[in-house]
Motif scaffolding. Structure first.
Motif, PDB file in Angstrom:
ATOM      1  N   GLU A 131       5.098   3.317  -3.527  1.00  0.00           N
ATOM      2  CA  GLU A 131       4.294   4.492  -3.186  1.00  0.00           C
ATOM      3  C   GLU A 131       2.828   4.259  -3.536  1.00  0.00           C
ATOM      4  O   GLU A 131       1.925   4.599  -2.763  1.00  0.00           O
ATOM      5  N   LEU A 132       2.589   3.685  -4.730  1.00  0.00           N
ATOM      6  CA  LEU A 132       1.216   3.408  -5.148  1.00  0.00           C
ATOM      7  C   LEU A 132       0.554   2.393  -4.215  1.00  0.00           C
ATOM      8  O   LEU A 132      -0.614   2.534  -3.846  1.00  0.00           O
ATOM      9  N   ALA A 133       1.313   1.354  -3.836  1.00  0.00           N
ATOM     10  CA  ALA A 133       0.782   0.335  -2.929  1.00  0.00           C
ATOM     11  C   ALA A 133       0.469   0.939  -1.566  1.00  0.00           C
ATOM     12  O   ALA A 133      -0.559   0.640  -0.951  1.00  0.00           O
ATOM     13  N   ASP A 134       1.364   1.816  -1.106  1.00  0.00           N
ATOM     14  CA  ASP A 134       1.158   2.477   0.183  1.00  0.00           C
ATOM     15  C   ASP A 134      -0.100   3.338   0.141  1.00  0.00           C
ATOM     16  O   ASP A 134      -0.915   3.323   1.071  1.00  0.00           O
ATOM     17  N   ALA A 135      -0.271   4.083  -0.960  1.00  0.00           N
ATOM     18  CA  ALA A 135      -1.454   4.940  -1.102  1.00  0.00           C
ATOM     19  C   ALA A 135      -2.733   4.122  -1.129  1.00  0.00           C
ATOM     20  O   ALA A 135      -3.787   4.565  -0.658  1.00  0.00           O
ATOM     21  N   ALA A 136      -2.636   2.893  -1.666  1.00  0.00           N
ATOM     22  CA  ALA A 136      -3.804   2.015  -1.748  1.00  0.00           C
ATOM     23  C   ALA A 136      -3.980   1.180  -0.477  1.00  0.00           C
ATOM     24  O   ALA A 136      -4.965   0.453  -0.340  1.00  0.00           O
ATOM     25  N   GLY A 137      -3.013   1.263   0.444  1.00  0.00           N
ATOM     26  CA  GLY A 137      -3.092   0.502   1.684  1.00  0.00           C
ATOM     27  C   GLY A 137      -2.891  -0.990   1.498  1.00  0.00           C
ATOM     28  O   GLY A 137      -3.457  -1.790   2.242  1.00  0.00           O
ATOM     29  N   LYS A 138      -2.072  -1.376   0.508  1.00  0.00           N
ATOM     30  CA  LYS A 138      -1.860  -2.796   0.210  1.00  0.00           C
ATOM     31  C   LYS A 138      -0.452  -3.225   0.633  1.00  0.00           C
ATOM     32  O   LYS A 138       0.526  -2.524   0.364  1.00  0.00           O
ATOM     33  N   PRO A 139      -0.327  -4.391   1.270  1.00  0.00           N
ATOM     34  CA  PRO A 139       1.000  -4.899   1.625  1.00  0.00           C
ATOM     35  C   PRO A 139       1.743  -5.393   0.389  1.00  0.00           C
ATOM     36  O   PRO A 139       1.115  -5.787  -0.610  1.00  0.00           O
ATOM     37  N   ASP A 191      -4.710   2.757 -11.640  1.00  0.00           N
ATOM     38  CA  ASP A 191      -6.145   2.698 -11.376  1.00  0.00           C
ATOM     39  C   ASP A 191      -6.519   1.380 -10.701  1.00  0.00           C
ATOM     40  O   ASP A 191      -7.298   1.355  -9.742  1.00  0.00           O
ATOM     41  N   TYR A 192      -5.939   0.281 -11.177  1.00  0.00           N
ATOM     42  CA  TYR A 192      -6.221  -1.028 -10.580  1.00  0.00           C
ATOM     43  C   TYR A 192      -5.798  -1.047  -9.115  1.00  0.00           C
ATOM     44  O   TYR A 192      -6.567  -1.457  -8.229  1.00  0.00           O
ATOM     45  N   LEU A 193      -4.578  -0.606  -8.834  1.00  0.00           N
ATOM     46  CA  LEU A 193      -4.065  -0.642  -7.463  1.00  0.00           C
ATOM     47  C   LEU A 193      -4.882   0.239  -6.529  1.00  0.00           C
ATOM     48  O   LEU A 193      -5.134  -0.112  -5.375  1.00  0.00           O
ATOM     49  N   LYS A 194      -5.309   1.377  -7.029  1.00  0.00           N
ATOM     50  CA  LYS A 194      -6.023   2.345  -6.197  1.00  0.00           C
ATOM     51  C   LYS A 194      -7.465   1.928  -5.913  1.00  0.00           C
ATOM     52  O   LYS A 194      -7.957   2.107  -4.783  1.00  0.00           O
ATOM     53  N   ALA A 195      -8.120   1.354  -6.903  1.00  0.00           N
ATOM     54  CA  ALA A 195      -9.570   1.165  -6.786  1.00  0.00           C
ATOM     55  C   ALA A 195     -10.042  -0.273  -6.590  1.00  0.00           C
ATOM     56  O   ALA A 195     -11.183  -0.488  -6.189  1.00  0.00           O
ATOM     57  N   ARG A 196      -9.203  -1.258  -6.852  1.00  0.00           N
ATOM     58  CA  ARG A 196      -9.655  -2.651  -6.772  1.00  0.00           C
ATOM     59  C   ARG A 196      -9.711  -3.112  -5.315  1.00  0.00           C
ATOM     60  O   ARG A 196      -8.685  -3.375  -4.682  1.00  0.00           O
ATOM     61  N   GLN A 197     -10.919  -3.211  -4.763  1.00  0.00           N
ATOM     62  CA  GLN A 197     -11.086  -3.507  -3.349  1.00  0.00           C
ATOM     63  C   GLN A 197     -10.717  -4.945  -2.976  1.00  0.00           C
ATOM     64  O   GLN A 197     -10.319  -5.218  -1.844  1.00  0.00           O
ATOM     65  N   CYS A 198     -10.848  -5.875  -3.919  1.00  0.00           N
ATOM     66  CA  CYS A 198     -10.568  -7.282  -3.601  1.00  0.00           C
ATOM     67  C   CYS A 198      -9.077  -7.606  -3.672  1.00  0.00           C
ATOM     68  O   CYS A 198      -8.670  -8.727  -3.356  1.00  0.00           O
TER      69      CYS A 198
END
Length: 198
Positions: free
Chosen positions: A128-136, A98-105
């Motif tokens: 996979e979770l990072a990729d789904a969240a668009g985070k490097p 949930d944190y990885l997916k929704a935390r915008q900052c």
């Protein structure tokens, strides 16, 4: 960035109890006992900032450390093996996702992996979770001092080959005890903390 002034801010069981979703956060993630707390203590030059333990699963909450009013470090619950109940473990995993997916900052994730056991199934799930969240993701092959120089270099090359030059990912060798890779880690984090909002 001056990481030596980091101070503990709060612990929370989930995203809903975190501070306002603003500023910049960089999160440390990894399998239980991969060395997250040790790396955070070395990064900030504070032995007791993040609690360490030889027992996997010590970090059971999302722990935030403030660098300045706009920038925070985040110590996420370890995943994989932990000496806790399945119910509690499932609760951590849900909070993590949930944190990885929704935390915008959240600007980037430092993924710590024991150099002797990289890219476990849990690590691949984190990617996979990072990729789904668009985070490097910047990967640390921790405990690099446990291997001879040639073996550690080969481990890094093998990991980089697995990543196939994907621009979302970067990787390095790291050892908190031998101070291997600290400058490289700080440079990557500085890059994320200095990034402007889109």
């Amino acid at each position: 960035m001056d990481y030596n002034h980091a101070r503990f801010l709060l612990s929370a069981p989930g995203r809903h109890l975190l501070p306002a979703d603003e500023g910049i956060e960089v999160a440390f993630a990894g399998r239980s006992n991969a060395g997250k707390s040790t790396a955070l203590n070395a990064l900030t030059n504070q032995k007791g900032l993040a609690r360490t333990s030889k027992t996997p699963g010590r970090t059971q909450l999302i722990n935030l450390f403030e660098l300045d009013p706009e920038r925070r470090l985040v110590d996420l619950p370890g995943y994989g093996y932990a000496a806790v109940s399945h119910t509690l473990k499932d609760q951590w995993q849900r909070a993590l996702a949930d944190y990885l997916k929704a935390r915008q900052c959240l600007r980037g994730i430092v993924l710590l992996m024991d150099i002797r056991h990289p890219l476990t199934d849990h690590d691949l799930l984190m990617l996979e979770l990072a990729d789904a969240a668009g985070k490097p993701v910047h990967m640390l092959l921790t405990k690099a001092d446990k291997l001879a120089f040639g073996a550690r270099k080969n481990a890094l090359l093998a990991l980089q080959k697995e990543l196939r030059g994907d621009p979302r990912y970067s990787a390095q060798l790291f050892s908190a005890t031998e101070n291997i890779g600290m400058d490289e880690l700080k440079a990557k984090m500085d890059e994320w903390y200095d990034a402007q909002e889109d």
